[in-house]
Design a protein around this motif. Structure first.
Motif, PDB file in Angstrom:
ATOM      1  N   GLU A  16      17.238  24.156  93.081  1.00 14.57           N
ATOM      2  CA  GLU A  16      16.362  25.130  93.727  1.00 14.57           C
ATOM      3  C   GLU A  16      15.495  25.929  92.760  1.00 14.57           C
ATOM      4  OE1 GLU A  16      18.787  27.501  96.244  1.00 14.57           O
ATOM      5  OE2 GLU A  16      19.366  25.798  97.498  1.00 14.57           O
ATOM      6  N   ASN A  17      15.940  26.133  91.524  1.00 12.41           N
ATOM      7  CA  ASN A  17      15.151  26.934  90.588  1.00 12.41           C
ATOM      8  C   ASN A  17      14.310  26.078  89.637  1.00 12.41           C
ATOM      9  OD1 ASN A  17      17.321  25.968  89.175  1.00 12.41           O
ATOM     10  ND2 ASN A  17      17.677  27.827  88.005  1.00 12.41           N
ATOM     11  N   LEU A  18      14.133  24.825  89.965  1.00 11.46           N
ATOM     12  CA  LEU A  18      13.311  23.916  89.170  1.00 11.46           C
ATOM     13  C   LEU A  18      11.855  24.375  89.225  1.00 11.46           C
ATOM     14  CD1 LEU A  18      13.626  21.279  87.540  1.00 11.46           C
ATOM     15  CD2 LEU A  18      13.120  20.046  89.643  1.00 11.46           C
ATOM     16  N   LYS A  19      11.208  24.461  88.079  1.00  9.78           N
ATOM     17  CA  LYS A  19       9.837  24.960  88.026  1.00  9.78           C
ATOM     18  C   LYS A  19       8.807  23.866  87.806  1.00  9.78           C
ATOM     19  CE  LYS A  19      10.906  29.629  86.459  1.00  9.78           C
ATOM     20  NZ  LYS A  19      12.159  29.679  87.104  1.00  9.78           N
ATOM     21  N   GLU A  20       9.169  22.788  87.116  1.00  6.95           N
ATOM     22  CA  GLU A  20       8.227  21.711  86.820  1.00  6.95           C
ATOM     23  C   GLU A  20       8.875  20.352  87.056  1.00  6.95           C
ATOM     24  OE1 GLU A  20       6.602  21.950  82.888  1.00  6.95           O
ATOM     25  OE2 GLU A  20       5.950  24.021  83.150  1.00  6.95           O
ATOM     26  N   ILE A  21       8.098  19.453  87.642  1.00  5.69           N
ATOM     27  CA  ILE A  21       8.523  18.058  87.807  1.00  5.69           C
ATOM     28  C   ILE A  21       7.370  17.180  87.335  1.00  5.69           C
ATOM     29  CG2 ILE A  21       9.229  16.246  89.405  1.00  5.69           C
ATOM     30  CD1 ILE A  21      10.315  18.397  91.259  1.00  5.69           C
ATOM     31  N   ASN A  22       7.639  16.307  86.405  1.00  5.21           N
ATOM     32  CA  ASN A  22       6.638  15.365  85.915  1.00  5.21           C
ATOM     33  C   ASN A  22       7.174  13.957  86.120  1.00  5.21           C
ATOM     34  OD1 ASN A  22       4.742  13.830  84.641  1.00  5.21           O
ATOM     35  ND2 ASN A  22       4.795  14.950  82.717  1.00  5.21           N
ATOM     36  N   LEU A  23       6.673  13.284  87.143  1.00  6.16           N
ATOM     37  CA  LEU A  23       7.081  11.913  87.461  1.00  6.16           C
ATOM     38  C   LEU A  23       5.887  10.968  87.362  1.00  6.16           C
ATOM     39  CD1 LEU A  23       9.452  12.714  90.443  1.00  6.16           C
ATOM     40  CD2 LEU A  23      10.107  11.992  88.147  1.00  6.16           C
ATOM     41  N   HIS A  24       5.024  11.247  86.426  1.00  7.42           N
ATOM     42  CA  HIS A  24       3.827  10.436  86.181  1.00  7.42           C
ATOM     43  C   HIS A  24       4.209   8.980  85.902  1.00  7.42           C
ATOM     44  CE1 HIS A  24       0.063   9.166  84.265  1.00  7.42           C
ATOM     45  NE2 HIS A  24       0.822   8.676  83.297  1.00  7.42           N
ATOM     46  N   GLY A  25       3.558   8.056  86.587  1.00  7.99           N
ATOM     47  CA  GLY A  25       3.688   6.625  86.304  1.00  7.99           C
ATOM     48  C   GLY A  25       5.050   6.025  86.567  1.00  7.99           C
ATOM     49  N   ASN A  26       5.695   6.393  87.671  1.00 11.94           N
ATOM     50  CA  ASN A  26       7.028   5.889  87.975  1.00 11.94           C
ATOM     51  C   ASN A  26       7.085   4.967  89.196  1.00 11.94           C
ATOM     52  OD1 ASN A  26       9.222   7.000  86.146  1.00 11.94           O
ATOM     53  ND2 ASN A  26       7.939   8.771  86.496  1.00 11.94           N
ATOM     54  N   LYS A  37      11.965  22.687  99.673  1.00 10.73           N
ATOM     55  CA  LYS A  37      13.218  23.380  99.382  1.00 10.73           C
ATOM     56  C   LYS A  37      13.268  23.898  97.945  1.00 10.73           C
ATOM     57  CE  LYS A  37      17.153  21.895 100.800  1.00 10.73           C
ATOM     58  NZ  LYS A  37      18.316  21.018 101.029  1.00 10.73           N
ATOM     59  N   ILE A  38      12.426  23.343  97.075  1.00 18.29           N
ATOM     60  CA  ILE A  38      12.382  23.791  95.684  1.00 18.29           C
ATOM     61  C   ILE A  38      11.424  24.981  95.634  1.00 18.29           C
ATOM     62  CG2 ILE A  38      12.065  23.116  93.289  1.00 18.29           C
ATOM     63  CD1 ILE A  38      12.227  20.208  94.175  1.00 18.29           C
ATOM     64  N   LYS A  39      11.940  26.145  95.901  1.00 13.80           N
ATOM     65  CA  LYS A  39      11.120  27.354  96.065  1.00 13.80           C
ATOM     66  C   LYS A  39      10.397  27.781  94.800  1.00 13.80           C
ATOM     67  CE  LYS A  39      12.418  27.928 100.305  1.00 13.80           C
ATOM     68  NZ  LYS A  39      11.576  27.485 101.359  1.00 13.80           N
ATOM     69  N   GLU A  40      10.945  27.500  93.630  1.00 13.15           N
ATOM     70  CA  GLU A  40      10.341  27.934  92.363  1.00 13.15           C
ATOM     71  C   GLU A  40       9.368  26.916  91.772  1.00 13.15           C
ATOM     72  OE1 GLU A  40      10.880  30.981  90.962  1.00 13.15           O
ATOM     73  OE2 GLU A  40      11.994  31.422  92.807  1.00 13.15           O
ATOM     74  N   LEU A  41       9.171  25.784  92.425  1.00 11.00           N
ATOM     75  CA  LEU A  41       8.316  24.723  91.895  1.00 11.00           C
ATOM     76  C   LEU A  41       6.872  25.203  91.747  1.00 11.00           C
ATOM     77  CD1 LEU A  41       8.286  21.766  90.985  1.00 11.00           C
ATOM     78  CD2 LEU A  41       7.687  21.153  93.333  1.00 11.00           C
ATOM     79  N   ARG A  42       6.351  25.106  90.524  1.00 15.80           N
ATOM     80  CA  ARG A  42       4.981  25.536  90.239  1.00 15.80           C
ATOM     81  C   ARG A  42       4.099  24.396  89.757  1.00 15.80           C
ATOM     82  NH1 ARG A  42       6.643  28.757  93.056  1.00 15.80           N
ATOM     83  NH2 ARG A  42       7.138  30.925  92.626  1.00 15.80           N
TER      84      ARG A  42
END
Length: 54
Positions: A16-26, A37-42
Motif C-alpha cells: 500500500e505504501n509503494l510510491k514508484e513502479i517501473n515495469l518498462h518493457g515487460n 489500492k496503492i494509495k501512495e503511488l506517484r
C-alpha cells in the motif's frame, strides 16, 4: 533487467505504501482494475509493453 512475461505482478497491489513502479518493457498485456489500492503511488511506468486497452 528483470523481465516479467505478460502479467502485472499482483503482489505489488498489496504494498500500500509503494510510491514508484517501473515495469518498462515487460510484455505486460493488461493492468489490474484494483491498482487504485496503492494509495501512495506517484509514478507508474508501463511503457514499451503490450497494453492495448485500458
Amino acid at each position: 533487467m528483470l523481465t516479467i512475461c505478460c502479467f502485472f505482478p499482483e503482489a505489488l497491489i498489496e504494498i500500500e505504501n509503494l510510491k514508484e513502479i517501473n515495469l518498462h518493457g515487460n510484455h505486460i498485456s493488461f493492468i489490474p482494475e484494483n491498482l487504485d489500492k496503492i494509495k501512495e503511488l506517484r509514478y507508474l511506468n508501463l511503457s514499451t509493453n503490450q497494453i492495448y486497452d485500458l
